[in-house]
Design a protein around this motif. Structure first.
Motif, PDB file in Angstrom:
ATOM      1  N   ARG A 130       0.840  -1.205   0.000  1.00  0.00           N
ATOM      2  CA  ARG A 130       0.000   0.000   0.000  1.00  0.00           C
ATOM      3  C   ARG A 130       0.868   1.245   0.000  1.00  0.00           C
ATOM      4  NH1 ARG A 130      -3.524   0.175   4.984  1.00  0.00           N
ATOM      5  NH2 ARG A 130      -3.388   2.286   4.258  1.00  0.00           N
ATOM      6  N   THR A 131       0.291   2.324  -0.489  1.00  0.00           N
ATOM      7  CA  THR A 131       0.960   3.617  -0.416  1.00  0.00           C
ATOM      8  C   THR A 131       0.527   4.312   0.869  1.00  0.00           C
ATOM      9  OG1 THR A 131       1.035   3.846  -2.810  1.00  0.00           O
ATOM     10  CG2 THR A 131       1.190   5.872  -1.523  1.00  0.00           C
ATOM     11  N   VAL A 132       1.482   4.856   1.585  1.00  0.00           N
ATOM     12  CA  VAL A 132       1.179   5.638   2.779  1.00  0.00           C
ATOM     13  C   VAL A 132       1.818   7.006   2.632  1.00  0.00           C
ATOM     14  CG1 VAL A 132       0.983   3.650   4.324  1.00  0.00           C
ATOM     15  CG2 VAL A 132       3.157   4.807   4.104  1.00  0.00           C
ATOM     16  N   TRP A 133       1.332   7.925   3.403  1.00  0.00           N
ATOM     17  CA  TRP A 133       1.897   9.273   3.434  1.00  0.00           C
ATOM     18  C   TRP A 133       2.761   9.399   4.676  1.00  0.00           C
ATOM     19  CZ3 TRP A 133       1.480  12.548  -0.561  1.00  0.00           C
ATOM     20  CH2 TRP A 133       0.540  12.234  -1.528  1.00  0.00           C
ATOM     21  N   GLY A 134       4.032   9.728   4.472  1.00  0.00           N
ATOM     22  CA  GLY A 134       4.964   9.949   5.581  1.00  0.00           C
ATOM     23  C   GLY A 134       5.026  11.428   5.894  1.00  0.00           C
ATOM     24  N   HIS A 135       4.725  11.770   7.125  1.00  0.00           N
ATOM     25  CA  HIS A 135       4.754  13.151   7.606  1.00  0.00           C
ATOM     26  C   HIS A 135       5.880  13.242   8.626  1.00  0.00           C
ATOM     27  CE1 HIS A 135       0.644  12.057   6.513  1.00  0.00           C
ATOM     28  NE2 HIS A 135       0.488  13.300   6.124  1.00  0.00           N
ATOM     29  N   TYR A 136       6.797  14.160   8.423  1.00  0.00           N
ATOM     30  CA  TYR A 136       7.958  14.297   9.301  1.00  0.00           C
ATOM     31  C   TYR A 136       8.061  15.749   9.741  1.00  0.00           C
ATOM     32  CZ  TYR A 136       8.999   9.838   7.156  1.00  0.00           C
ATOM     33  OH  TYR A 136       8.919   8.545   6.709  1.00  0.00           O
ATOM     34  N   VAL A 137       8.118  15.969  11.040  1.00  0.00           N
ATOM     35  CA  VAL A 137       8.203  17.321  11.586  1.00  0.00           C
ATOM     36  C   VAL A 137       9.327  17.363  12.610  1.00  0.00           C
ATOM     37  CG1 VAL A 137       7.018  19.130  12.903  1.00  0.00           C
ATOM     38  CG2 VAL A 137       5.723  17.717  11.272  1.00  0.00           C
ATOM     39  N   VAL A 138      10.183  18.361  12.482  1.00  0.00           N
ATOM     40  CA  VAL A 138      11.209  18.642  13.480  1.00  0.00           C
ATOM     41  C   VAL A 138      10.887  20.014  14.040  1.00  0.00           C
ATOM     42  CG1 VAL A 138      13.658  19.028  13.908  1.00  0.00           C
ATOM     43  CG2 VAL A 138      12.951  17.307  12.262  1.00  0.00           C
ATOM     44  N   PHE A 139      10.890  20.138  15.367  1.00  0.00           N
ATOM     45  CA  PHE A 139      10.616  21.447  15.964  1.00  0.00           C
ATOM     46  C   PHE A 139      11.507  21.658  17.177  1.00  0.00           C
ATOM     47  CE2 PHE A 139       7.751  18.545  18.132  1.00  0.00           C
ATOM     48  CZ  PHE A 139       7.772  18.963  19.446  1.00  0.00           C
ATOM     49  N   ALA A 140      11.722  22.924  17.493  1.00  0.00           N
ATOM     50  CA  ALA A 140      12.499  23.288  18.681  1.00  0.00           C
ATOM     51  C   ALA A 140      11.747  24.377  19.428  1.00  0.00           C
ATOM     52  CB  ALA A 140      13.890  23.782  18.298  1.00  0.00           C
ATOM     53  N   HIS A 141      11.810  24.280  20.736  1.00  0.00           N
ATOM     54  CA  HIS A 141      11.199  25.292  21.600  1.00  0.00           C
ATOM     55  C   HIS A 141      12.071  25.387  22.848  1.00  0.00           C
ATOM     56  CE1 HIS A 141       7.934  27.911  22.742  1.00  0.00           C
ATOM     57  NE2 HIS A 141       7.910  27.347  23.937  1.00  0.00           N
TER      58      HIS A 141
ATOM     59  N   LEU B 221      14.235  22.326  24.060  1.00  0.00           N
ATOM     60  CA  LEU B 221      13.581  21.091  23.644  1.00  0.00           C
ATOM     61  C   LEU B 221      13.631  20.940  22.130  1.00  0.00           C
ATOM     62  CD1 LEU B 221      11.374  18.741  24.316  1.00  0.00           C
ATOM     63  CD2 LEU B 221       9.764  20.468  23.513  1.00  0.00           C
ATOM     64  N   ILE B 222      13.912  19.717  21.682  1.00  0.00           N
ATOM     65  CA  ILE B 222      13.779  19.375  20.264  1.00  0.00           C
ATOM     66  C   ILE B 222      12.787  18.229  20.179  1.00  0.00           C
ATOM     67  CG2 ILE B 222      14.902  18.287  18.282  1.00  0.00           C
ATOM     68  CD1 ILE B 222      17.293  19.910  18.750  1.00  0.00           C
ATOM     69  N   GLY B 223      11.910  18.305  19.188  1.00  0.00           N
ATOM     70  CA  GLY B 223      10.947  17.242  18.955  1.00  0.00           C
ATOM     71  C   GLY B 223      11.025  16.750  17.523  1.00  0.00           C
ATOM     72  N   TYR B 224      10.770  15.476  17.350  1.00  0.00           N
ATOM     73  CA  TYR B 224      10.737  14.869  16.024  1.00  0.00           C
ATOM     74  C   TYR B 224       9.487  14.000  15.969  1.00  0.00           C
ATOM     75  CZ  TYR B 224      12.146  11.932  12.044  1.00  0.00           C
ATOM     76  OH  TYR B 224      12.198  11.276  10.847  1.00  0.00           O
ATOM     77  N   ILE B 225       8.587  14.336  15.057  1.00  0.00           N
ATOM     78  CA  ILE B 225       7.335  13.605  14.899  1.00  0.00           C
ATOM     79  C   ILE B 225       7.369  12.890  13.555  1.00  0.00           C
ATOM     80  CG2 ILE B 225       4.828  13.810  14.690  1.00  0.00           C
ATOM     81  CD1 ILE B 225       5.076  16.473  16.267  1.00  0.00           C
ATOM     82  N   ARG B 226       6.954  11.645  13.569  1.00  0.00           N
ATOM     83  CA  ARG B 226       6.852  10.858  12.335  1.00  0.00           C
ATOM     84  C   ARG B 226       5.472  10.206  12.322  1.00  0.00           C
ATOM     85  NH1 ARG B 226      10.720   5.726  11.437  1.00  0.00           N
ATOM     86  NH2 ARG B 226      10.028   5.501  13.576  1.00  0.00           N
ATOM     87  N   ILE B 227       4.724  10.460  11.253  1.00  0.00           N
ATOM     88  CA  ILE B 227       3.375   9.902  11.110  1.00  0.00           C
ATOM     89  C   ILE B 227       3.299   9.248   9.737  1.00  0.00           C
ATOM     90  CG2 ILE B 227       0.901  10.388  11.100  1.00  0.00           C
ATOM     91  CD1 ILE B 227       1.642  13.076  12.567  1.00  0.00           C
ATOM     92  N   ARG B 228       2.978   7.965   9.706  1.00  0.00           N
ATOM     93  CA  ARG B 228       2.838   7.225   8.437  1.00  0.00           C
ATOM     94  C   ARG B 228       1.421   6.659   8.404  1.00  0.00           C
ATOM     95  NH1 ARG B 228       7.243   5.120   5.564  1.00  0.00           N
ATOM     96  NH2 ARG B 228       6.070   3.168   5.416  1.00  0.00           N
TER      97      ARG B 228
END
Length: 163
Positions: free
Chosen positions: A117-128, A131-138
């Motif tokens: 199947r085809t999925v959509w990979g969403h990748y977000v890097v953020f800093a506050h 703090l650093i955050g890395y989100i991965r949604i497939r």
């Protein structure tokens, strides 16, 4: 990239990152099969990575699902270099993602999922602050920038760093 001086927020190394990470409550339509949790502390930072797979591939346990990695640095001056390293790991050119974090970038790519199947990979890097955050949604459909901004806002709100 301009970094705020002094940092907008300085979280203690003992902040409850697991409570702030994205979980099943943030994705009501997804049913995670299990949770993979990794905690790390290298003396320079402390952090957690939480992975919730919803589908597995033949060679990959994370064919679909979501994950969050959150890392707090003792010295906020280390954040820009670490942020740049996370950006280099994204699977494509990232675009700025305005929102509640000091800085955030995201990329959405079409990828192969479980069972061909085809999925959509969403990748977000953020800093506050420190703090650093890395989100991965497939998942099987693309999310909007607003959806991704909301995920970052949820994390920062749980940490008390959302303005």
């Amino acid at each position: 990239m301009a970094w705020p001086e002094p940092p907008t927020q300085c979280y203690p190394l003992t902040v409850d990152l697991e409570a702030a990470a994205l979980g099943p409550q943030d994705f009501p339509g997804l049913a995670p099969r299990y949770q993979i949790r990794t905690v790390f502390n290298d003396g320079v930072s402390s952090g957690i990575q939480v992975i919730y797979p919803t589908a597995e591939g033949r060679y990959h346990p994370f064919a679909e699902g979501f994950s969050t990695e959150l890392r707090v640095f003792a010295d906020p001056a280390r954040v820009p270099a670490a942020y740049s390293e996370y950006l280099r790991q994204l699977p494509g050119p990232a675009r700025p993602l305005p929102g509640p974090a000091d800085v955030a970038h995201g990329v959405v790519v079409e990828e192969a999922g479980g069972g061909g199947r085809t999925v959509w990979g969403h990748y977000v890097v953020f800093a506050h602050g420190n703090l650093i955050g890395y989100i991965r949604i497939r998942i099987g459909h693309p999310l909007s920038d607003r959806d991704l901004q909301d995920k970052v806002a949820a994390i920062l709100s749980r940490l008390g760093g959302h303005r």
